[in-house]
Each structure stands twice: as C-alpha cells, then as structure tokens.
Design a protein around this motif. Sequence first.
Motif, PDB file in Angstrom:
ATOM      1  N   PHE A  43      -3.262  25.883   6.246  1.00 18.54           N
ATOM      2  CA  PHE A  43      -1.832  25.226   7.369  1.00 18.54           C
ATOM      3  C   PHE A  43      -1.898  24.333   6.373  1.00 18.54           C
ATOM      4  N   LEU A  44      -0.710  24.285   5.865  1.00 18.19           N
ATOM      5  CA  LEU A  44      -0.214  23.077   5.085  1.00 18.19           C
ATOM      6  C   LEU A  44       0.491  22.115   6.575  1.00 18.19           C
ATOM      7  N   LEU A  45       0.535  21.073   6.463  1.00 14.26           N
ATOM      8  CA  LEU A  45       1.444  20.400   7.351  1.00 14.26           C
ATOM      9  C   LEU A  45       1.660  18.809   6.940  1.00 14.26           C
ATOM     10  N   LEU A  46       2.887  18.850   7.086  1.00 15.19           N
ATOM     11  CA  LEU A  46       4.037  18.272   6.816  1.00 15.19           C
ATOM     12  C   LEU A  46       4.546  17.233   7.938  1.00 15.19           C
ATOM     13  N   ASP A  47       4.510  16.102   7.224  1.00 19.53           N
ATOM     14  CA  ASP A  47       4.750  15.369   8.449  1.00 19.53           C
ATOM     15  C   ASP A  47       5.976  14.306   7.732  1.00 19.53           C
ATOM     16  N   ASN A  48       7.304  14.390   8.395  1.00 17.85           N
ATOM     17  CA  ASN A  48       8.049  13.931   7.462  1.00 17.85           C
ATOM     18  C   ASN A  48       8.136  13.907   6.027  1.00 17.85           C
TER      19      ASN A  48
ATOM     20  N   PHE B 200       0.975  28.995   6.586  1.00 20.33           N
ATOM     21  CA  PHE B 200       1.715  28.525   6.606  1.00 20.33           C
ATOM     22  C   PHE B 200       2.255  27.466   6.249  1.00 20.33           C
ATOM     23  N   ALA B 201       3.334  26.702   7.021  1.00 21.29           N
ATOM     24  CA  ALA B 201       3.318  25.535   6.787  1.00 21.29           C
ATOM     25  C   ALA B 201       4.040  25.185   8.286  1.00 21.29           C
ATOM     26  N   VAL B 202       3.621  23.786   8.460  1.00 23.91           N
ATOM     27  CA  VAL B 202       3.499  23.757  10.168  1.00 23.91           C
ATOM     28  C   VAL B 202       4.507  21.522  10.234  1.00 23.91           C
ATOM     29  N   ASP B 203       5.543  21.555  11.145  1.00 22.98           N
ATOM     30  CA  ASP B 203       6.346  20.512  10.138  1.00 22.98           C
ATOM     31  C   ASP B 203       5.373  19.790  12.031  1.00 22.98           C
TER      32      ASP B 203
END
Lengths: 406, 406
Positions: free
Chosen positions: A59-64, A135-138
């Motif tokens: 899971f790639l997390l992106l914060d802004n 996956f990527a999660v915002d």
Amino acid sequence: MSTAIPDLPLLATDDSMLSRKFGREVANYFSGSPLNRVSFLRADHAFLNAAFAHPSASFLLLDNYSPLAKDTTTLAYASKEDIVPLTGPEPFKPTEEEHIKSFNSAVTQPIVLFMGLDEKKTGFQYREYKGNPYFAVDVTPKGSIVEKAKSVIEAVKTKRGVSFIPGARLLTLNAPEAAIYAQARALLDWNARNPFCGGCGERTMSINAGTKRVCPPTDLAGVPEGAEPKKREDCPTRHGISNLSFPRTDPTVIMAIVSADGTKLLLGRGKRYPPGWYSTLAGFLEPGESIEEAVRRETWEESGVHVSRVVIHSSQPWPYPANLMIGAIGQAAPNGETINLGNDPELEDAKWYTFDEVREAMGASSVGFGEPVTEKRKLRIPPQTAIANRLMAAVLDGYLSATPKM
Amino acid sequence: MSTAIPDLPLLATDDSMLSRKFGREVANYFSGSPLNRVSFLRADHAFLNAAFAHPSASFLLLDNYSPLAKDTTTLAYASKEDIVPLTGPEPFKPTEEEHIKSFNSAVTQPIVLFMGLDEKKTGFQYREYKGNPYFAVDVTPKGSIVEKAKSVIEAVKTKRGVSFIPGARLLTLNAPEAAIYAQARALLDWNARNPFCGGCGERTMSINAGTKRVCPPTDLAGVPEGAEPKKREDCPTRHGISNLSFPRTDPTVIMAIVSADGTKLLLGRGKRYPPGWYSTLAGFLEPGESIEEAVRRETWEESGVHVSRVVIHSSQPWPYPANLMIGAIGQAAPNGETINLGNDPELEDAKWYTFDEVREAMGASSVGFGEPVTEKRKLRIPPQTAIANRLMAAVLDGYLSATPKM
C-alpha cells in the motif's frame, strides 16, 4: 533514466524489424511501470477483496500527494494493518452495486486505488493472474476522515521510521517506482479534484477501485438508519457512457524544433525558469487538433517560428496533475525561422542554439528545477528525466539523419 | 482524405530532411484545418467584437451537434444577422471581467465559439493578424433560450434553403471542412457536458469565446435589478490554474499490430460492428501511462497478444465526443501471438490476417459504419477517413521495411 527498461518483459530483442528501422523504443521517466494494471478486474469485487486481504499486498500512502518513502530515491509501503483504521477491514467486500446503493454524500470516502499486479513477485493468484497486488491510498486528512487519516499517518511514520516526501516535481525516484508514483498521484489527484458532477452539480463517488467516478441516483445523507435513501434528480452522466466518469488526461505537445538546414535547435525560456535555463517549447493540445497541428500552432504562437514536418518521437506521463507529454521533432520551414515573441507572450525568450551549444549543455551535469545554479554556463537544460532532454538528445544523436539507427 | 493537405501553408517541400527519412507527414481526416486559431486573442474582447461584427465573418450553426450544411459533403454558414436574435448584437462587447461579473446562473448562455481566421481569405484584419473570422454557435434549443433558438433555426433554414445534417459519425464532409466541424463539435460538446463545476458543484460559465469555463465568484440569479450579486462559496478551481477550466480531450491509442515475422496484421471485431467488419484494436490511455505502454496494455487486455516495440505513426482528432486518436504500429513478441479474448471480453473476435487479405479489403470499396453490406467479402475494414485504415495502409506500404521512403 530514459533508456528502454531492461526488465520490462514485453520489450523484444533488438533484431525485431521495428528496432532495425527505429532503434530502441524510448521509455521516458514516469513510464515503464512494472505493474500489470489488469484493468478489467477493477469492477470485480471478489478479486479486489482477495487482493486487498493478501499478505503480499503493498500500500503506497499519499498525504496531499507526498508519497511515503524511505528517501528521495525509494518509496516505502504500508501494510493492510496500517491502513485498516482508515479504510475498514474489507473495503471491497460489497459489490459495486451495493457500494453505489450505500452512497452517503455526507461521508468522506477514502480512496483505495488498485494499481496492478507485480508479476515479477509471486504470492497472490486470482484465476490465471499472478503477482503481488499494489494499492495506493489517499491519506490526506480531509472532510469526515481528518482524525482517522492523521492517526494513520502518525502511526505509520512511527512504526516504520519513514516519512512522506513532498511530491512536487519528485524527479529523483528510481525509474520503476517513479512510474508507480505517477500512476498513484495522477489518479488520486483526479479523484480529489472532482468531488462534484460536471453534468448535474451533485456529489460523485469513487468506484472501480479508484479509477471511475459515478453520480449515484440516491443519497443516504440525512436519512434515518434503515430508511430508504433519497432519490436524486436525473443526471446526463447516467445515460450511456460519459467521459466525465473516467479519469482525465490532458495531451500536451513538447517539441524539439530543428532549423531548416538541420544545424540548430529552437529553445525557449519560461518566465519562472531558473537562471540560464532554456528548454523545448510545449503546450496543450486543443480539441479538434492533431498532435502535428498542435506542434505547429504552439511553436508559431510562442516563438513565431513556422514548422513544416513533424514526427512523433515518444511520450511521457507527467502527473502534475494529469498530463500526457507527447514528444515530437519538427523542422522549421526555410523562410519561417524568424523569432517573434509577440503573438502569445508566454515566453521570456526564445533562441536558436547550435547543436554544439546544446551538446555542451547536455554533457555538463544537469540541474533540477529547484536546484541552485552553482556555476556559470551559457545554457542550462532540463535533466534526463524530462522528455525535453531526451528529444534534444535524439536530435543530437542523429535522429534526423537518413541512416537508420539500431 | 489522408494525404498531406496540399494547401496547408506550413508543410515544407518534400526534400526536407524529415521527409527524406519518414516520408510525407500523414494528415488524417478531421485534421488539416485551414483556420489559424490565434488562441492568444480569445481573451481580447476588442478583437472578438471586431471579428464578430465584420461582414466577412462566417457562423457555423450546430443544432444538437448537427451542422448547418448544403449537403453531406459541404457545410453552410450563417451570417451575423441570422444569429443576432439568439446572441444579441455584440456578445463580445463587455470585457471578460465584466462578463464574469454579469453571471446569472438562471439564464442560459448561448455559446459563441471563436474558431480562427482563414488566412487564405482576406478582408478582416486586427493588428498583424489577417483572415476571415470563423465562429460556431450552439443553436440547440434548451434552458431559457428554447424559443429564440427555435426561431433562429427555422429562419436560417427558410432563408438559405439549407438544413442541419445529423452529425453522428459524419465522415463525408470535404477534408478542410471536416476539420472545422471537428473543432466546433468537440468544443460545443464540452461546454454542453460541463454546465456544473467538478470542484464545487456550482454552475459554471463560458469565457474565452467558448474555449474556457470558469466558476464565477458571484451570481445574479434571483437578485433584484441594480442590487449587488450574491457571493458564492469558495471554489478550488479559482485558486491558480485548474485543468477543469479547460476543454477536455481524451487520448486514445489505436494500433496496427504486426506479427513477429512481419507478414500478418492483428484485427479485432467489436460487438456492434457491421457484418464482416474488422479493425485495428484501440482503447483509452490511462493516467500515468505512456502511449507505448497503453498500446501494449490494451492489445494484451483485448486480444491476449504481447507486443514488443511500438512506434507512433500519426494522430487524428475524433470529435465523438472528444478523443485524440494516437495511431501506432507495434510488433508482436515472437512467442506472444496467441489470441485470448478472455481477459477483457470487449471484442467479439480477433484474428491474424495476412497482408494479402488486408490488401484485398483495402482495394475493394470501403463501407461506412452505417452503410448496408451489399456484397459478400471475407474482410471489411473501415474507410480511409479512419486512422485505422491509414495505419493498415502504412504497414502494407512497407512502413516497417528498413528502406526509408520518399
């Protein structure tokens, strides 16, 4: 950065007919993803549910839009456990139909984007499709999920000793992960920019694991538990297929323009470029226009130069926010080389540079967009990660000569 | 239909370096517009006002995307007098700032699209820019302009003895006017599909002569005459540049895939194709994907065939509603030619055809999408107006051979 990516399984050997004539295909930075998108499985909730639950899932997390990363060259990934407080344990358990029926416009939906399977890594299998799921999660704190998102962010930073690297013009990632980041950033950005329906103005919802947005016919906002959802007005996007439901990508032309005698390159300088910087001209393609026409129009509008032939060289995804850079090489018309910045005053300057001048700039160490200029040089050009650089290199390498390259 | 358009002034002579290597640039149907868009003048109300008022101005009317036409090969144009009942006498008299301040979401705004100057026809001049102005006007009866639009439609039909030709897949227009129609259709469609803001859900308004939509900060709807307009909530599209304000064009890949030994072409059959029809595969490019990757992904998803090298051939605007067709030629990997329709079940069939079979289909008279099939033939392919046909022709013409053309 821009050579053919050696472990891409579908690139053939050099003796294929195409490579005999055209040389190796140029894979630019931000392309060359190791993931198979298996796009046809995005509506299959059983697949998504199994992929989400599998221990091999990343899971790639992106914060802004800032990705979780070990450092500026390498991404970091979270596990299912890290993000379940935000997404719930089984976000893909309901069918898409059930999911749409449960739409509540007052609740912020965390976007869980299915990106694809890394077929080089085995562990997960669904039907005949194998590979570790990505996956990527915002995790941007917003709407009704501010607190949950903040605690996921803090927990993952503490537990894994990694951080979110500001993603603006992140051009230092290793090439395969740059492509993964480009896909995640572009799609999370599109979801974030389009919370409302352009066709009717109501709130939309994300389906197809982050790759489609629909305007649901009902809404549970303000409805007592157990009661029927509110019906919404009719919306044109619900009739047939609407492109508003699908991610937007803006085609952009970028072009190395060669003088009629084949000895000089036309480069321009934007108003906010770092000192000494020049680059190839570029601009957005318009509706009802071919790529070749857009190259001629933009070159003339920005520099006054008239372009004759145009050939398309290669392309580059550019996720800031959603561009497809289409690289072309064009040749100025013999009597059309006079520079005139007065049509569209977008550029601060445009100049013809000799191949030797460009070659000298190419040989010197490249300088990134935000980097300070530490030495005096006549000409500075974008780094190899930019298709602008690769187009110039192709011209210097004899792309225009009649001899086919390997 | 798809050769270089001879009167396009910017096409150089055949002995340019690019043409020595690559042959003549292919200009596909729907490209090759005779108009200079002078896009930088679209925000200049003095220019627009003068162009609109000039007696040489031509107005292409579209009723629900059907253009005013003499017959299926030739467009017809209205004059300013014909459309003033709908648009008012000076729609571009206010500055853009004044126009935005006058926004009233309860009033339907007729879209008057500035398309460009035909520099071959002189009469109008503004600064150094000369040529007859072309506009397109959406006369579809809707919202608060139903009655006015209907009377404009009836009056122009009666006065000029012309009619609105249903525009769905209109592929019979002469080539330069097909490009004019493509531009008009794509932009009027975009305006019609996006009456609301994707960022905040409020109504948007058209500015820049039909080529931009903004989310105004105020609204006069329901406000008594002379009173201050209502302030609207903040909208993210008002901060910096937002791609939601600009027309959307969806990049689409379309590809002639050649077998590894260079003797066969991969063609597929969509479920709604006319009997006997096969064509090149095609599909939408996704965010974070290069053109070359999209060609490989779509080919594998739809047919199971693995593609190695990809070269980009040419492009075609496709205004149904807003596609940019990017034509490519690819080569199957030596062990990747097995057809499998089971990944994404979009095609009814896919087959490898020998060059001779395709050549035979090419030589026979082409059949349009809606035309009845009158003779038995093994293979039917799209007409020359489709880039699919031009890609097949390029392969048959030896595009892949090592010998440069021209």
